[in-house]
Design a protein around this motif. Structure first.
Motif, mmCIF file in Angstrom:
data_model
loop_
_atom_site.group_PDB
_atom_site.id
_atom_site.type_symbol
_atom_site.label_atom_id
_atom_site.label_comp_id
_atom_site.label_asym_id
_atom_site.label_seq_id
_atom_site.Cartn_x
_atom_site.Cartn_y
_atom_site.Cartn_z
ATOM 1 N N SER A 126 0.825 -1.202 0.000
ATOM 2 C CA SER A 126 0.000 0.000 0.000
ATOM 3 C C SER A 126 0.861 1.255 0.000
ATOM 4 N N HIS A 127 1.948 1.212 0.830
ATOM 5 C CA HIS A 127 2.861 2.355 0.895
ATOM 6 C C HIS A 127 3.549 2.578 -0.446
ATOM 7 N N ASN A 128 4.017 1.450 -1.032
ATOM 8 C CA ASN A 128 4.678 1.563 -2.334
ATOM 9 C C ASN A 128 3.708 2.054 -3.397
ATOM 10 N N LYS A 172 3.261 5.647 -2.851
ATOM 11 C CA LYS A 172 4.437 6.354 -3.337
ATOM 12 C C LYS A 172 4.420 6.445 -4.860
ATOM 13 N N GLU A 173 4.066 5.301 -5.499
ATOM 14 C CA GLU A 173 4.013 5.305 -6.955
ATOM 15 C C GLU A 173 2.927 6.247 -7.448
ATOM 16 N N LYS A 174 1.780 6.244 -6.706
ATOM 17 C CA LYS A 174 0.680 7.127 -7.090
ATOM 18 C C LYS A 174 1.093 8.585 -6.964
ATOM 19 N N GLN A 219 1.809 16.384 -12.588
ATOM 20 C CA GLN A 219 1.804 17.798 -12.225
ATOM 21 C C GLN A 219 2.975 18.540 -12.864
ATOM 22 N N LEU A 220 4.156 17.882 -12.830
ATOM 23 C CA LEU A 220 5.332 18.506 -13.449
ATOM 24 C C LEU A 220 5.137 18.661 -14.949
ATOM 25 N N GLN A 221 4.523 17.617 -15.556
ATOM 26 C CA GLN A 221 4.253 17.718 -16.992
ATOM 27 C C GLN A 221 3.282 18.862 -17.275
ATOM 28 N N ASP A 222 2.216 18.919 -16.444
ATOM 29 C CA ASP A 222 1.249 20.015 -16.616
ATOM 30 C C ASP A 222 1.919 21.366 -16.401
ATOM 31 N N TYR A 223 2.810 21.401 -15.372
ATOM 32 C CA TYR A 223 3.525 22.649 -15.100
ATOM 33 C C TYR A 223 4.422 23.028 -16.274
#
Length: 225
Positions: free
Chosen positions: A80-82, A85-87, A95-99
């Motif tokens: 779940s943590h991984n 993290k992946e999510k 977000q970076l792509q959108d930015y």
């Protein structure tokens, strides 16, 4: 004849004492009871030992089961943590792509695209500029008072249409043609910039001396701001 006197001796008969028989029976009975007691005690001890062993095995199995369950839970938590993290990583990447896309649009709109051959940067409404001298003074800010020196020509005429050695206006307020508010962004005091302003960012179809709908060429030097 003299009479012969026979003296009879008494015969002593030894009889078995009833007390001795009872005492023997009592001892025998006591031995039997002790044997039964010891046997019963041994049976109880064995039973207790078996129950203890059974309880110990049950506790061991419970600990093992709990350990496996805890391990499974840890694995689930780790997955779940991984997954989280992946999510988050994916969301951050998106977000970076959108930015990046937004900044690319912003740069194209406000900072323009530069032609490496001509050195001209194209901005909104087709306004183009190139820095003839890069200033080292204060940067021109929106709504600040600016004093410039400029020469205006058109593509059709070589002679200047208008000139000024000291012209003051409020930058970004619409006091001058839109091409100035667009094309002077980022200038510093001491800088000199060549602006090419198309009609839609200048005077439109109005003739100011270079013909109707003429493209305007400004040579602007920022004196102060």
């Amino acid at each position: 004849k003299a009479a012969t006197t026979i003296v009879s001796q008494p015969i002593t008969v030894t009889s078995i004492s009833p007390d001795i028989s009872e005492e023997e029976n009592y001892r025998q009975l006591k031995k039997e009871k002790r044997k039964v007691f010891l046997k019963e005690r041994e049976r109880l001890l064995i039973k207790k030992k078996r129950e203890e062993n059974k309880l110990w095995k049950q506790k061991k199995m419970n600990r093992l089961a709990n350990s496996k369950q805890k391990q499974r839970q840890n694995n689930v938590d780790e997955l779940s943590h991984n997954s989280s993290k992946e999510k988050l990583k994916t969301e951050k990447h998106v977000q970076l792509q959108d930015y990046d896309v937004a900044m690319d649009v912003f740069n194209k709109v406000f900072k323009g695209t530069t032609d490496n051959k001509s050195g001209m940067t194209t901005l909104r409404l087709g306004v183009k500029y190139t820095d003839l001298v890069v200033g080292k003074g204060k940067i021109l800010k929106d709504r600040s008072s600016a004093t410039v020196k400029y020469i205006l020509t058109s593509g059709k005429l070589v002679t200047p249409i208008d000139t000024s050695s000291s012209f003051t206006f409020v930058f970004g307020k619409g006091e001058v043609v839109q091409g100035w508010d667009i094309g002077m962004v980022g200038m510093r005091v001491g800088g000199r910039r060549k602006l090419i302003v198309p009609p839609k960012a200048g005077y439109g179809s109005k003739d100011i001396g270079g013909g109707c709908g003429a493209v305007l060429f400004f040579d602007i030097a920022l004196l102060s701001c």
